[in-house]
Design an enzyme around this catalytic site. Structure first.
Site, PDB file in Angstrom:
ATOM      1  N   CYS A   1      -5.594   9.442 -41.863  1.00  0.00           N
ATOM      2  CA  CYS A   1      -6.348  10.706 -41.929  1.00  0.00           C
ATOM      3  C   CYS A   1      -7.361  10.791 -40.794  1.00  0.00           C
ATOM      4  CB  CYS A   1      -7.083  10.820 -43.269  1.00  0.00           C
ATOM      5  SG  CYS A   1      -5.975  10.808 -44.681  1.00  0.00           S
TER       6      CYS A   1
HETATM    7  C1  BEZ Z   1      -4.301   6.816 -44.589  1.00  0.00           C
HETATM    8  O1  BEZ Z   1      -4.865   7.835 -44.246  1.00  0.00           O
HETATM    9  O2  BEZ Z   1      -4.072   5.910 -43.794  1.00  0.00           O
HETATM   10  C2  BEZ Z   1      -3.824   6.633 -46.010  1.00  0.00           C
HETATM   11  C3  BEZ Z   1      -4.456   7.313 -47.052  1.00  0.00           C
HETATM   12  C4  BEZ Z   1      -4.011   7.101 -48.353  1.00  0.00           C
HETATM   13  C5  BEZ Z   1      -2.953   6.258 -48.600  1.00  0.00           C
HETATM   14  C6  BEZ Z   1      -2.315   5.603 -47.556  1.00  0.00           C
HETATM   15  C7  BEZ Z   1      -2.740   5.807 -46.248  1.00  0.00           C
END
Ligand code: BEZ
Length: 219
Positions: A46
């Site tokens: 994110c």
């Molecule tokens: C991420 O943004 O890396 C992420 C967020 C939630 C679950 C898995 C990855």
């Protein structure tokens, strides 16, 4: 009840964001808008996605598109997270609002709930959903990715250009199309109409059926 999909009007909720309270329809106004959700603040993929979205802000602005991010954490948490996002993607400024949705109301109404991902308290989390919304406030296109797959902003710009071309001219974009390449003329347009509508001319693919339905032009 089936979830929000292409052709549906987005809900007109008042929401808390990093840029204050907004009413979603007022925010979209007469523009196009991209509403995109993220599983959570301070998560790796994110952080890269929000930075890239900010880095592409000019691309969206010149196409008349407003951006609206969404993650379930609260505004205070978003504000702290923005410092990381901007530090990780140098030069980017997160000027688009990021909605807080701690009650999970908006992610339900926007059909963004991930069926599998939960936070440490067992609360639902959003998937990587993205809705492109027209000035009529209707969904024109949606992406739905799992948490493990970051989106490609070049693809976001590519499909936006396709949607905007189709909204302006009676055309569609073929497989693997990229901005600047020829487009196809909609099947609803007769050859006589096509001559009027596309004075620049068009080329018809010679296919075994001889039905002359695959016509290319430049717009
Ligand atoms: C991420 O943004 O890396 C992420 C967020 C939630 C679950 C898995 C990855």
């Amino acid at each position: 009840m089936p979830g929000l999909t292409i052709g549906d009007t987005i809900p007109d909720l008042e929401v808390e964001t990093t840029r204050g309270k907004i009413r979603i329809h007022d925010y979209v106004g007469d523009s196009w808008a991209i509403i995109f959700s993220h599983p959570g603040d301070f998560t790796p993929v994110c952080t890269t996605e929000l930075g890239k979205m900010a880095a592409y802000a000019e691309e969206f602005e010149k196409r008349g598109v407003k951006l609206l991010g969404l993650s379930c954490d609260d505004v205070k948490c978003h504000m702290e997270w923005i410092k990381d996002i901007e530090a990780y993607t140098p030069g980017c400024r997160v000027t688009y609002p990021i909605v807080a949705d701690p009650e999970r109301e908006l992610i339900k109404q926007l059909n963004m709930v991930d069926p599998d991902e939960k936070d440490s308290s067992g609360n639902q989390l959003p998937s990587r959903a993205l809705h492109m919304v027209g000035p009529d406030k209707k969904v024109k296109l949606s992406f739905l990715y799992p948490a493990s797959t970051g989106r490609n902003m070049d693809e976001v710009v590519r499909v936006l250009e396709s949607l905007q071309k189709a909204a302006k001219h009676k055309v569609a974009t073929p497989a693997n199309w990229k901005p600047g390449e020829p487009v196809v003329i909609s099947p609803s347009v007769s050859n006589e109409e096509a001559k009027e509508m596309f004075p620049q001319g068009f080329e018809t693919a010679n296919l075994p059926s001889k039905k002359n339905y695959l016509r290319f032009t430049n717009v």
